[in-house]
Each structure stands twice: as structure tokens, then as C-alpha cells.
Design an enzyme around this catalytic site. Structure first.
Site, PDB file in Angstrom:
ATOM      1  N   VAL A 226      18.414  48.290  52.203  1.00 47.11           N
ATOM      2  CA  VAL A 226      17.441  48.274  52.500  1.00 47.11           C
ATOM      3  C   VAL A 226      16.594  49.224  54.474  1.00 47.11           C
ATOM      4  CG1 VAL A 226      14.479  47.567  53.276  1.00 47.11           C
ATOM      5  CG2 VAL A 226      16.016  46.189  51.753  1.00 47.11           C
TER       6      VAL A 226
ATOM      7  N   GLU B  52       9.314  46.861  51.657  1.00 43.23           N
ATOM      8  CA  GLU B  52       9.911  47.062  50.595  1.00 43.23           C
ATOM      9  C   GLU B  52       9.536  46.357  49.369  1.00 43.23           C
ATOM     10  OE1 GLU B  52      12.614  46.532  49.499  1.00 43.23           O
ATOM     11  OE2 GLU B  52      13.295  44.757  50.149  1.00 43.23           O
TER      12      GLU B  52
ATOM     13  N   LEU C 166      11.469  48.130  46.741  1.00 39.54           N
ATOM     14  CA  LEU C 166      12.274  49.008  46.108  1.00 39.54           C
ATOM     15  C   LEU C 166      13.421  47.924  45.430  1.00 39.54           C
ATOM     16  CD1 LEU C 166      13.806  50.786  49.513  1.00 39.54           C
ATOM     17  CD2 LEU C 166      11.993  51.500  48.247  1.00 39.54           C
ATOM     18  N   ARG C 167      14.054  48.936  43.962  1.00 43.06           N
ATOM     19  CA  ARG C 167      14.734  48.256  43.005  1.00 43.06           C
ATOM     20  C   ARG C 167      15.893  48.889  43.157  1.00 43.06           C
ATOM     21  NH1 ARG C 167      10.897  50.587  37.872  1.00 43.06           N
ATOM     22  NH2 ARG C 167      11.381  52.094  39.339  1.00 43.06           N
TER      23      ARG C 167
ATOM     24  N   LYS D  58       3.594  40.628  50.060  1.00 38.24           N
ATOM     25  CA  LYS D  58       5.819  40.887  49.297  1.00 38.24           C
ATOM     26  C   LYS D  58       5.785  39.988  48.509  1.00 38.24           C
ATOM     27  CE  LYS D  58       9.303  41.880  49.013  1.00 38.24           C
ATOM     28  NZ  LYS D  58      11.178  42.515  49.420  1.00 38.24           N
TER      29      LYS D  58
ATOM     30  N   ASN E 194       7.530  39.409  44.462  1.00 36.35           N
ATOM     31  CA  ASN E 194       8.152  39.380  43.837  1.00 36.35           C
ATOM     32  C   ASN E 194       7.910  37.909  42.681  1.00 36.35           C
ATOM     33  OD1 ASN E 194       9.561  41.571  44.632  1.00 36.35           O
ATOM     34  ND2 ASN E 194      10.910  40.477  46.229  1.00 36.35           N
TER      35      ASN E 194
ATOM     36  N   CYS F  16      16.678  39.755  45.143  1.00 36.82           N
ATOM     37  CA  CYS F  16      15.426  39.693  45.782  1.00 36.82           C
ATOM     38  C   CYS F  16      14.629  38.222  45.270  1.00 36.82           C
ATOM     39  CB  CYS F  16      14.865  40.682  45.986  1.00 36.82           C
ATOM     40  SG  CYS F  16      15.059  41.709  46.324  1.00 36.82           S
TER      41      CYS F  16
ATOM     42  N   ARG G 248      24.362  39.616  43.441  1.00 37.35           N
ATOM     43  CA  ARG G 248      24.543  38.538  43.371  1.00 37.35           C
ATOM     44  C   ARG G 248      23.328  37.463  42.507  1.00 37.35           C
ATOM     45  NH1 ARG G 248      21.988  40.933  49.456  1.00 37.35           N
ATOM     46  NH2 ARG G 248      21.976  42.693  48.215  1.00 37.35           N
TER      47      ARG G 248
END
Ligand code: UDX
Length: 434
Positions: A11, A151, A153-154, A207, A211, A263, A331
Site C-alpha cells: 500500500v 485504500e 487497491l487490488r 473499508k 471488503n 485483505c 498470504r
């Protein structure tokens, strides 16, 4: 503007490079001197398409700098972004905020002027307020405001996501903080990207809610896929059929081996902890986490079934190990559970991943790593497609058949068409398709 970013992980580094591409003067700070030395030498410690080029170009222009000295990094900054890790805390699954708080303390001690501190790390509701109180205690002499700017972001398309986001979310407590963030993101507002200003708590929750919702959506289609397998329906057609409804939308409806990555697993668990703390249960997210965990192991059993019920002393070849393509990130990848289940049942596992080998070697034991896809499948009893890297989409099927001991393929990403594979002479199993 002069910006500092604390943390040069995915990030922090992507954000720093992209902000400098916007024209800001950016200093990226990381306490890890080895990482900083590499970045200064033009080496990118992570695999992210396009990042290499972006970092090189902006470093050359002098707009992007790296330092391991927080004081030097933040001294003239008008805004300091905290982008350090918030891993799951061992034992309880809460987000571990120790790095965020330590960074806030260091920044407060190091700044020489009033500035805005922005939390970019994924942090639970209430963290911005905590950061504000740490900073206020440390520097009563300065006016340091705190904002939240999560953020979305992928990995694998992080730069594109940063440059062309669906929206930018900013949690602020004052007009002046809003003005700073508006200036920072001005290049995007020219592209008519909506910038949503809310309070810090709302921003922090957006956020996690985003997700968690995506994790629910994936898990929902995965369960529909299981039902398709029992009933003879086709999950891809079901996904198309429901995705055409604008209220549902077609994205994130690809059935697969379960979500992984840095994430979704961590953020869903942390959201559950927050819900628990506030005695506001989230049963849908809880079920999603449980179903997804079971699913990854279930994929191992699916391979065993495809192998005829036993993998004892059989060689199983895995193509793709990372949690998704175009990243080296392992991960919480489904591949980890699949390998474990197969090995527990006596299988020998060989594998190939275009970028993930280095990280996979740290996590997986007794796996034979091949140099390419075909090398992994030599004499294997089953070939398992785990991650949908482009290079696995057009394998030379004649060669695959010659190399495999038995022509069996388990396609956990529905890359190939069942008719085509059966016509080519394979015993072919995929996800939610007859
Ligand atoms: C995600 C979010 O998309 C991003 O907004 C957030 O900031 C970080 O988390 P990322 O983890 O990089 O990004 O990957 P993403 O592309 O969202 O995929 C996550 C996982 O879900 C992968 O394991 C992927 O294979 C899986 N997935 C995704 C599916 O199984 N089916 C889908 O339809 C979509």
C-alpha cells in the site's frame, strides 16, 4: 505538495509512487534499512505490474525519495500517510495496531510544522481518534490533525486502481483537513473521480464493509457452485444470469477455491472482532469466514475424489500457488490448505507458480518446485489448476496428456470448457459445472 508515506509495503509503495506520478514530492519512509537500500538502488521488493517503471521514473525526476530516517522523511511534509501493516493479532484476530500507533508516535516526535496525518492502513473504527490523541499528547505545541483515507487497491492491478478508482473515501474532522486531501487528490477530481468526505469512523467502517461485502459475494457464489454440482446446473451461467441484474452486478461472482490474500481473510476477522466489542453481531460475515475456511480444505478433498478416492503415494501437480494471478503474495492462499490436505493423505506434491515460488518456499514443506508448468506435471496422477495465471489458459493439451501419468485435471478456476477437455480425452472436474 510535500508528502511523506510511512511504510513501503504494497500500500505504501504503490501510494507513494502514484502520488509522485500526480506531481507531488514524496518521501517514502521505512524503518527497514535493507528495504530502503534496495529501493534506492531501483529494486522493487514486491511484484506488482507497472510499479517498477513508476518508481524508476519518479525517482529519476527527483519527486520520489526513500529514507529509513523518519525525522528526515517527515520534516517538511504537509501531509504524512501512515501505511504500515495491520496484521491479525496472534490469538484473537483483532487488527494489531501496534505498528500504526508506533508510527504515529514517531511522526509526532519528528514533525517540525503543523501538518495532517492520514491513516491509510486498514484500521478498525476509532483508530483515527486514538492516533489524534497520541499525537496531541506528544505535540501540544503544534496543530496536527488526523484524517482517514482507506485504500481499495487490488494486488496485481494496484496502480490502475489508484489512478482510476471508483471513488476516494476521506474521513476528516475539519474543513482544513478536507482542503489538504482535496489538493492531494486534485489530479483525480479532474478525471471526475468522486471524492466522498465523511467522518473518520464512517470512513474506517466503509473499508471493512466493502471488503466484507465482497467476501460475502464470493462465498455466496461458491455455495451456489456447490449446489450446481449437486443439481447439474452451471454456476457460470447462474452468475451471468444474476449479474445482469444491475442491483447485483456481475463482478466478484467467479466461483473458485475460496478467497485468500492479505485483505479479505484478515479484514473479515477484524470486523467480527469489532462487532463483538460493540455487541453488534454480524452473522453473515461470520458464516462467510467459516464457509471460506472450510472451502479451502474441501478443495483438497475434491482433488482426492478426482484421483479416485486416494492420493497415497500419488504425485499431484499444482499450477499456481499465489492467492490470485499477477502477484507473488501467498498470504492465506487456498493453495496452502490444498497442499496440506494432499500431503496429509500421503500425496507427493509438485508445483509451479510464475512469481510465487520464493514466498511459497517459506510456507510449504516437501513440495517439489518446477521451472515451468510442464515440468511440474511430469508423471503426475492429477493436474490441479489453482490460480488463473494467463499462461495456464492456453496449455498445449497434447503435451499435457503425454506428460501426465493419468489424464486427470481439476480446474479450480474454471479456466477451460468441460466439453473441450473431455473431447481432448481428459477426466475433467471443475467448479459448479456439469
Ligand atoms: C482486495 C479488494 O479487492 C481491495 O479493494 C482491498 O483493498 C484489498 O483486498 P486483493 O486482496 O488484492 O484486493 O484481491 P481481489 O482481486 O479482491 O481478490 C481477493 C480474493 O478473492 C482472491 O483470492 C481471488 O481469487 C478471490 N476471488 C475474487 C474469487 O474467488 N472470485 C471472485 O469473483 C473475485
Amino acid at each position: 505538495m510535500r508528502l511523506a508515506i510511512i511504510g513501503t509495503g504494497y500500500v505504501g509503495l504503490v501510494s507513494g509512487a502514484c502520488f509522485s506520478e500526480f506531481g507531488h514530492e514524496v518521501t517514502c519512509v521505512d524503518i527497514n534499512e535493507a528495504t530502503i537500500a534496495k529501493l534506492r538502488a531501483g529494486e522493487i521488493p514486491i511484484y506488482e505490474p507497472g510499479l517498477d517503471e513508476l518508481v524508476k521514473r519518479n525517482s529519476r525526476s527527483g519527486r520520489l525519495k526513500f529514507t529509513s530516517d523518519v525525522r528526515e522523511g517527515v520534516k517538511d511534509a504537509e501531509a504524512v500517510f501512515i501505511a504500515v501493516g495491520t496484521p491479525s493479532r496472534r490469538g484473537d484476530g483483532h487488527a494489531d495496531l501496534s505498528y500504526v500507533y508506533a508510527a504515529a508516535q514517531q511522526v509526532a516526535e519528528s514533525v517540525t510544522r503543523s501538518c495532517l496525518i492520514v491513516t491509510k492502513s486498514t484500521v478498525p473504527v476509532g483508530t483515527a481518534k486514538q492516533v489524534a490523541s497520541i499525537v496531541a499528547k506528544s505535540r501540544p505545541d503544534l496543530t496536527i490533525e488526523v484524517a482517514s483515507n482507506p485504500e481499495f487497491l487490488r494486488e496485481g492491478s494496484a496502480i490502475e486502481d489508484f489512478m482510476r478508482p471508483d471513488r476516494v473515501v476521506c474521513g476528516t474532522e475539519s474543513e482544513s483537513a478536507q482542503a489538504v486531501l482535496r489538493d492531494i487528490y486534485r489530479p483525480l477530481s479532474l478525471r471526475e473521480v468522486p471524492i466522498l468526505f465523511v467522518d473518520c469512523e464512517t470512513s474506517e467502517l466503509i473499508k471493512y464493509a466493502a471488503n466484507a461485502f465482497l467476501a460475502v459475494k464470493i462465498t455466496f457464489i461458491n455455495e451456489i457452485a456447490d449446489l450446481c454440482e449437486k443439481t447439474g446446473a452451471n454456476v457460470q451461467a447462474v452468475a451471468r444470469g444474476i449479474g445482469m441484474d444491475n442491483r447485483i452486478g456481475s463482478k466478484f461472482l467467479h466461483a473458485g477455491p475460496g478467497y485468500g490474500g492479505s485483505c479479505f481473510p484478515k479484514d473479515t476477522t477484524a470486523l467480527l472482532k469489532t462487532a463483538e466489542d460493540f455487541e453488534s453481531p454480524m452473522q453473515i460475515v461470520k458464516a462467510t469466514v467459516d464457509v471460506n475456511n472450510q472451502r479451502k480444505r474441501m478443495m483438497g478433498r475434491k482433488v482426492i475424489a478426482a484421483a479416485g478416492g486416494s492420493v497415497e503415494d500419488k504425485k499431484i501437480a499444482l499450477l499456481g500457488l499465489t492467492f490470485k494471478p499477477n502477484t507473488d503474495d501467498m498470504r492465506d492462499s487456498p493453495a496452502i490448505d490444498i497442499v496440506r490436505v494432499l500431503q496429509d493423505h500421503g500425496a507427493k506434491v509438485s508445483a509451479f507458480d510464475p512469481e510465487g515460488r520464493r514466498q511459497a518456499e517459506l510456507l510449504l514443506e516437501d513440495v517439489e518446485f518446477a521451472e515451468d508448468a510442464y515440468g511440474a506435471m511430469e508423471d503426475a496422477d492429477v493436474l490441479v489448476l489453482v490460480t488463473e495465471w494467463n499462461e495456464f489458459r492456453a496449455l498445449d493439451l497434447d503435451r499435457v496428456k503425454r506428460l501426465l501419468k493419468t489424464p486427470r485435471i481439476v480446474d479450480l478456476r474454471n479456466i477451460y470448457r468441460p466439453e473441450q477437455m473431455r473431447a481432448a480425452g481428459f477426466e475433467y472436474t471443475s467448479i459448479g459445472r456439469p
